[in-house]
Motif scaffolding. Sequence first.
Motif, PDB file in Angstrom:
ATOM      1  N   LEU A  12       0.833  -1.206  -0.181  1.00  0.00           N
ATOM      2  CA  LEU A  12       0.004  -0.013   0.072  1.00  0.00           C
ATOM      3  C   LEU A  12       0.869   1.255  -0.133  1.00  0.00           C
ATOM      4  O   LEU A  12       0.608   2.301  -0.616  1.00  0.00           O
ATOM      5  CB  LEU A  12      -0.898   0.094   1.193  1.00  0.00           C
ATOM      6  N   ASN A  52      -7.388  -2.031  -9.844  1.00  0.00           N
ATOM      7  CA  ASN A  52      -8.487  -1.341  -9.062  1.00  0.00           C
ATOM      8  C   ASN A  52      -8.771  -1.691  -7.677  1.00  0.00           C
ATOM      9  O   ASN A  52      -9.606  -1.216  -7.019  1.00  0.00           O
ATOM     10  CB  ASN A  52      -9.844  -1.688  -9.797  1.00  0.00           C
ATOM     11  N   ALA A  53      -8.033  -2.945  -7.110  1.00  0.00           N
ATOM     12  CA  ALA A  53      -8.162  -3.315  -5.876  1.00  0.00           C
ATOM     13  C   ALA A  53      -7.545  -2.391  -4.987  1.00  0.00           C
ATOM     14  O   ALA A  53      -6.328  -1.770  -5.342  1.00  0.00           O
ATOM     15  CB  ALA A  53      -7.771  -4.611  -5.790  1.00  0.00           C
ATOM     16  N   GLN A  54      -8.017  -2.313  -3.759  1.00  0.00           N
ATOM     17  CA  GLN A  54      -7.276  -1.442  -2.799  1.00  0.00           C
ATOM     18  C   GLN A  54      -5.887  -1.792  -2.391  1.00  0.00           C
ATOM     19  O   GLN A  54      -4.954  -1.169  -2.412  1.00  0.00           O
ATOM     20  CB  GLN A  54      -8.064  -1.110  -1.497  1.00  0.00           C
ATOM     21  N   PHE A  55      -5.551  -3.188  -2.201  1.00  0.00           N
ATOM     22  CA  PHE A  55      -4.456  -3.691  -1.514  1.00  0.00           C
ATOM     23  C   PHE A  55      -3.930  -4.556  -2.734  1.00  0.00           C
ATOM     24  O   PHE A  55      -3.792  -5.612  -2.738  1.00  0.00           O
ATOM     25  CB  PHE A  55      -4.478  -4.566  -0.389  1.00  0.00           C
ATOM     26  N   SER A  56      -3.414  -3.964  -3.778  1.00  0.00           N
ATOM     27  CA  SER A  56      -2.993  -4.864  -4.797  1.00  0.00           C
ATOM     28  C   SER A  56      -1.918  -3.954  -5.470  1.00  0.00           C
ATOM     29  O   SER A  56      -1.679  -2.616  -5.288  1.00  0.00           O
ATOM     30  CB  SER A  56      -4.115  -4.712  -5.868  1.00  0.00           C
TER      31      SER A  56
END
Length: 234
Positions: free
Chosen positions: A10, A79-83
């Motif tokens: 992140l 588009n994923a938060q933790f990616s």
Amino acid sequence: MHRKCLPVLLITTLGLSVGSLFGAVTLPSWHGQPNTTSQVFQFTTGSTTPGPNSSSNPYGTATGVVDQGAVGNGWEDPNAQFSNPGHDGDGSWDVGLGSDGSLRFNVPVAPGTLAPGQSYRIDIMIFAHVFVSLAQPPVPSVDGLAPGDLVLENQGVLSTYGMTGATWQYRTWTGTLEDYESGAITVALTPPNGAVSAIDRVEIYTQYTLVPEPTAPILTLIPLAAWCLRRRRR
């Protein structure tokens, strides 16, 4: 990437500091000439059988297969938060630990029809974006080549993430298959033992040269010489 690395990821995703948005490959000198192919895989979806996003291949369409290892995160959705969206920002593959995971590609490289005594020489260049942190660059291989036959031609940093020291880097490997008799090759990128690998982009370039064996013309002339000798004796 491994889930226990998510806080780091992140931070690194938010902390892009240097590097261009896209990393360009230095194309081989024979690119675009007759008998050549090119295919670019960007992994913009989570398909485990990815096709090329762009391709120039008169012999067919290259195909990919993702073998996700036991501890791999799989496809990193941008588009994923933790990616980890990858250097290109369109997704990347975390294929897991060691030989558990890999990216494998079948690439048509030649017409596949050979006359007796003929073979192909296949020149190959592989280019990839790889994540270097806790993850390590994958090891490339081509069926029919020994491990030392693929040479790391160049490498460099594409972008650096925050203060963690994590980077997206590029790697370029080259190799040559001699006396090859198939019209397709198999290329694989596999994490090194004890490490995971994350891969954002793969480009594969090939050129074939038709090679007649030195003995082939001689073998062709033997029946003709015998026929001439019989005629002279008569």
